[in-house]
Design a protein around this motif. Structure first.
Motif, PDB file in Angstrom:
ATOM      1  N   ASN A  67       0.810  -1.225   0.000  1.00 11.66           N
ATOM      2  CA  ASN A  67       0.000   0.000   0.000  1.00 11.66           C
ATOM      3  C   ASN A  67       0.842   1.274   0.000  1.00 11.66           C
ATOM      4  O   ASN A  67       0.284   2.372   0.021  1.00 11.66           O
ATOM      5  N   SER A  68       2.159   1.124   0.039  1.00 13.60           N
ATOM      6  CA  SER A  68       3.079   2.278   0.061  1.00 13.60           C
ATOM      7  C   SER A  68       2.786   3.224   1.217  1.00 13.60           C
ATOM      8  O   SER A  68       2.679   4.435   1.057  1.00 13.60           O
ATOM      9  N   THR A  69       2.650   2.677   2.418  1.00 16.21           N
ATOM     10  CA  THR A  69       2.409   3.496   3.603  1.00 16.21           C
ATOM     11  C   THR A  69       3.602   3.416   4.546  1.00 16.21           C
ATOM     12  O   THR A  69       4.457   2.552   4.420  1.00 16.21           O
ATOM     13  N   GLY A  70       3.620   4.310   5.514  1.00 13.68           N
ATOM     14  CA  GLY A  70       4.734   4.359   6.459  1.00 13.68           C
ATOM     15  C   GLY A  70       6.021   4.670   5.714  1.00 13.68           C
ATOM     16  O   GLY A  70       6.026   5.441   4.750  1.00 13.68           O
ATOM     17  N   CYS A  71       7.100   4.069   6.125  1.00 13.57           N
ATOM     18  CA  CYS A  71       8.385   4.310   5.469  1.00 13.57           C
ATOM     19  C   CYS A  71       8.370   3.834   4.022  1.00 13.57           C
ATOM     20  O   CYS A  71       9.156   4.309   3.200  1.00 13.57           O
ATOM     21  N   TYR A  72       7.437   2.940   3.679  1.00  8.99           N
ATOM     22  CA  TYR A  72       7.348   2.423   2.313  1.00  8.99           C
ATOM     23  C   TYR A  72       6.700   3.415   1.349  1.00  8.99           C
ATOM     24  O   TYR A  72       6.587   3.137   0.155  1.00  8.99           O
ATOM     25  N   ALA A  73       6.269   4.563   1.825  1.00  7.13           N
ATOM     26  CA  ALA A  73       5.771   5.605   0.925  1.00  7.13           C
ATOM     27  C   ALA A  73       6.910   6.153   0.072  1.00  7.13           C
ATOM     28  O   ALA A  73       6.678   6.674  -1.017  1.00  7.13           O
ATOM     29  N   ASP A  74       8.125   6.005   0.552  1.00  3.63           N
ATOM     30  CA  ASP A  74       9.312   6.471  -0.160  1.00  3.63           C
ATOM     31  C   ASP A  74       9.774   5.390  -1.136  1.00  3.63           C
ATOM     32  O   ASP A  74      10.120   4.284  -0.712  1.00  3.63           O
ATOM     33  N   PRO A  75       9.798   5.680  -2.447  1.00  2.00           N
ATOM     34  CA  PRO A  75      10.252   4.670  -3.417  1.00  2.00           C
ATOM     35  C   PRO A  75      11.662   4.160  -3.123  1.00  2.00           C
ATOM     36  O   PRO A  75      11.962   2.995  -3.390  1.00  2.00           O
ATOM     37  N   ALA A  76      12.515   4.997  -2.546  1.00  5.24           N
ATOM     38  CA  ALA A  76      13.877   4.556  -2.227  1.00  5.24           C
ATOM     39  C   ALA A  76      13.864   3.458  -1.165  1.00  5.24           C
ATOM     40  O   ALA A  76      14.650   2.515  -1.222  1.00  5.24           O
ATOM     41  N   VAL A  77      12.953   3.565  -0.218  1.00  3.63           N
ATOM     42  CA  VAL A  77      12.841   2.546   0.830  1.00  3.63           C
ATOM     43  C   VAL A  77      12.305   1.247   0.220  1.00  3.63           C
ATOM     44  O   VAL A  77      12.815   0.165   0.498  1.00  3.63           O
ATOM     45  N   ARG A  78      11.275   1.360  -0.636  1.00  5.00           N
ATOM     46  CA  ARG A  78      10.746   0.149  -1.286  1.00  5.00           C
ATOM     47  C   ARG A  78      11.802  -0.505  -2.162  1.00  5.00           C
ATOM     48  O   ARG A  78      11.931  -1.723  -2.195  1.00  5.00           O
TER      49      ARG A  78
END
Length: 152
Positions: A67-78
């Motif tokens: 869902n690209s939430t939390g720290c995963y909202a950042d594409p670099a983190v994903r």
């Protein structure tokens, strides 16, 4: 690229975060918390030690990742995430291929043709498909980063 999701927490931060997550799990409110950098490392430790909350944490992180939430909202983190590999590692620890499986280990696609273990087939396919979905999302994040870099 900075490895945001696997950075080592400050001394004592791991224990505090683990306790915070455990309290929320106990109260059925883990989804109220946003994932932070370092939570994948926590998942890895919980899974390797067989901690009872590992699957809760894995599910929580997977949902946030997709869902690209939390720290995963950042594409670099994903893009830097180890979550697809952690999902497969946990599946292999919990649901190893039966001895009759000709593709035992990370190449297992559910052994639909060979091993005849219905439960194993279903679980192996589920974890493989989940890992593939996470990997595709991770590749999409990598493409977003590359496009952003090329545009700048």
């Amino acid at each position: 690229m900075t490895d945001h999701t696997n950075s080592s927490p400050a001394p004592g931060a791991y224990g505090r975060r683990r306790r915070q997550i455990q309290r929320l799990i106990d109260h059925g409110r883990l989804n109220d918390l946003a994932p932070e950098p370092g939570d994948e490392r926590l998942l890895d430790v919980l899974a390797r030690t067989g901690h009872r909350t590992a699957l809760d944490v894995q599910s929580w992180l997977t949902t946030a990742f997709l869902n690209s939430t939390g720290c995963y909202a950042d594409p670099a983190v994903r893009a830097a995430s180890r979550l697809p590999a952690l999902v497969l590692e946990e599946a292999e620890r919990r649901h190893p291929c039966p001895a009759a499986c000709p593709a035992a280990g990370s190449q297992c696609d559910g052994c639909a043709q060979a091993c005849g273990s219905g439960a194993h087939c279903g679980l192996a396919l589920l974890f493989r498909n989940l890992s593939n979905a996470l990997g595709a999302r991770q590749q999409h994040a990598q493409h977003l980063l590359e496009a952003r870099t090329a545009f700048e």
